[in-house]
Every structure is written in C-alpha cells, then in structure tokens.
Design an enzyme around this catalytic site. Structure first.
Site, short mmCIF file in Angstrom:
data_model
loop_
_atom_site.label_atom_id
_atom_site.label_comp_id
_atom_site.label_asym_id
_atom_site.label_seq_id
_atom_site.Cartn_x
_atom_site.Cartn_y
_atom_site.Cartn_z
N HIS A 20 2.52 9.86 8.32
CA HIS A 20 1.95 10.22 7.02
C HIS A 20 0.48 10.58 7.23
O HIS A 20 -0.07 10.39 8.32
CB HIS A 20 2.09 9.06 6.02
CG HIS A 20 1.47 7.78 6.49
ND1 HIS A 20 2.21 6.67 6.84
CD2 HIS A 20 0.18 7.44 6.70
CE1 HIS A 20 1.40 5.71 7.23
NE2 HIS A 20 0.17 6.15 7.16
C1 T46 Z 1 -1.30 3.58 8.62
C2 T46 Z 1 -0.45 2.98 9.67
C3 T46 Z 1 -1.10 2.88 10.99
C4 T46 Z 1 1.16 -2.76 1.39
O1 T46 Z 1 1.73 -3.27 0.41
N1 T46 Z 1 -0.18 -2.98 1.59
C5 T46 Z 1 -0.84 -2.45 2.65
O2 T46 Z 1 -2.06 -2.66 2.80
C6 T46 Z 1 -0.12 -1.62 3.57
C7 T46 Z 1 -0.82 -1.00 4.78
C8 T46 Z 1 1.22 -1.41 3.37
N2 T46 Z 1 1.84 -1.98 2.29
C9 T46 Z 1 3.28 -1.78 2.13
C10 T46 Z 1 3.72 -0.36 1.85
C11 T46 Z 1 5.14 -0.33 2.43
O3 T46 Z 1 6.04 -0.79 1.47
O4 T46 Z 1 3.93 -2.17 3.33
C12 T46 Z 1 5.07 -1.36 3.57
C13 T46 Z 1 4.98 -0.72 4.94
O5 T46 Z 1 3.91 0.25 4.93
P1 T46 Z 1 4.03 1.65 5.70
O6 T46 Z 1 5.42 2.15 5.66
O7 T46 Z 1 2.96 2.55 5.13
O8 T46 Z 1 3.69 1.19 7.19
P2 T46 Z 1 3.25 2.10 8.41
O9 T46 Z 1 3.15 1.21 9.59
O10 T46 Z 1 4.11 3.30 8.55
O11 T46 Z 1 1.78 2.60 8.04
C14 T46 Z 1 0.71 1.67 8.04
C15 T46 Z 1 -0.28 2.01 6.94
O12 T46 Z 1 0.42 2.09 5.68
C16 T46 Z 1 -0.98 3.31 7.19
O13 T46 Z 1 -2.13 3.40 6.37
O14 T46 Z 1 -2.16 4.40 8.89
O15 T46 Z 1 0.07 1.69 9.30
#
Ligand code: T46
Length: 146
Positions: A63
């Site tokens: 993303h």
């Molecule tokens: C990034 C990469 C390196 C929250 O509720 N609070 C938070 O602060 C974050 C970061 C995520 N979430 C929730 C949103 C989703 O339901 O946790 C779940 C997993 O998040 P996501 O699918 O976005 O995870 P990654 O590892 O793909 O991405 C994360 C960060 O979201 C992003 O900013 O740069 O790590």
C-alpha cells in the site's frame, strides 16, 4: 539524510527513500541504538509499531500512504523492502538495526522475505487513519498521475 538521483538523472520521488543511520552506542555490555526526533528521524513522530512473528513466505504492506512519513528499522533479523513511486521501484534490504529506511508520502511499499524471528520497527508521523492508505495499486498510480 542525503538525497541523490539514482541514475544520474533528475531527482525523482523514489530518490527520497533514503537510508537513516541511527546512533549506535556500544560497550562491553552490548549495543544501544538511538533514534532522535528531528535528528535521525526527519519528522515529528506520533506512533510506533512493530511487525514480528511473520510466517515464512508471508509479506506485509502493499500500500501507499497519502500523508504519512515513515522510518522502518529491522531491529532483529532481516527483511526486504520494495519501494515504488509509480514510475520506478527499488528493493532495499534491511539487515542491521542501526540502519533504517525513510519513506516519504506517496510511495508504494511492500515488505517480504522476513528472516526467522525478524522484528521490523516502524516509526511514523501520523496517527492510524485508514483514509490515509491507498491499498489498490491502480488507485495509487492514478493519484500519482494527478
Ligand atoms: C506500513 C507497514 C510497514 C491498526 O488498527 N492500527 C495501526 O496502527 C496499524 C498500523 C494497523 N492497524 C490495523 C489495520 C489492519 O486491520 O491492523 C491491521 C493490519 O494492518 P495492515 O494490514 O495495514 O498491516 P501491514 O503490515 O500490511 O502494514 C503496516 C502498516 O499498516 C503500514 O502503515 O507501512 O505495516
């Protein structure tokens, strides 16, 4: 943070994805690594989170963020980060805890090839806001073109 054009041409957005060298203080007791706001971290940070226990072969990210700035540091193990500005992409291996990667807004990022027990620390400029995410690559390209 030194920004240099990657191929001798004009500086593009991807050239702003640069290494961040954290302060490392070592003695016989081990190593202490410091990230200071306004020094090694070039923005005011509002949130810190980390990724760990990533299963073999799994990847994260895929993303872009509209406003959020980020520094990623692999504090244990190793990971590969692919950054993409919609025109050019680059793979940056993070292999040691005193060197991180700064990612400005509007850069698509993916994290893959997590080593066993890898821990990736993320220091970011914004509170969590799903509206800041672009999770579809075609939407990202369209916003970049605008
Ligand atoms: C990034 C990469 C390196 C929250 O509720 N609070 C938070 O602060 C974050 C970061 C995520 N979430 C929730 C949103 C989703 O339901 O946790 C779940 C997993 O998040 P996501 O699918 O976005 O995870 P990654 O590892 O793909 O991405 C994360 C960060 O979201 C992003 O900013 O740069 O790590």
């Amino acid at each position: 943070m030194a920004v240099k054009a990657s191929k001798g041409g004009p500086v593009s957005r991807i050239d702003h994805c640069v290494d961040v060298h954290l302060q490392s203080i070592g003695d016989t007791r081990g190593s202490l690594i410091v990230a200071n706001q306004g020094k090694e971290i070039p923005f005011n940070f509002r949130r810190v989170y980390f990724l760990h226990q990533v299963p073999p072969g799994e990847s994260r990210g895929h993303h872009a963020h509209r406003r959020l700035e980020q520094v990623l540091v692999c504090v244990a193990g190793a990971v590969e980060v692919t950054v993409d500005d919609g025109t050019q992409s680059r793979m940056v291996p993070l292999v040691e805890p005193s060197t991180g990667l700064y990612i400005p807004p509007m850069i698509w990022r993916g994290l893959s090839r997590f080593s066993e027990s890898a821990v990736v620390l993320s220091i970011v400029s914004e509170k969590y806001d799903e509206a800041d995410y672009i999770r579809d690559y075609r939407d990202f390209q369209a916003e970049v073109r605008r």
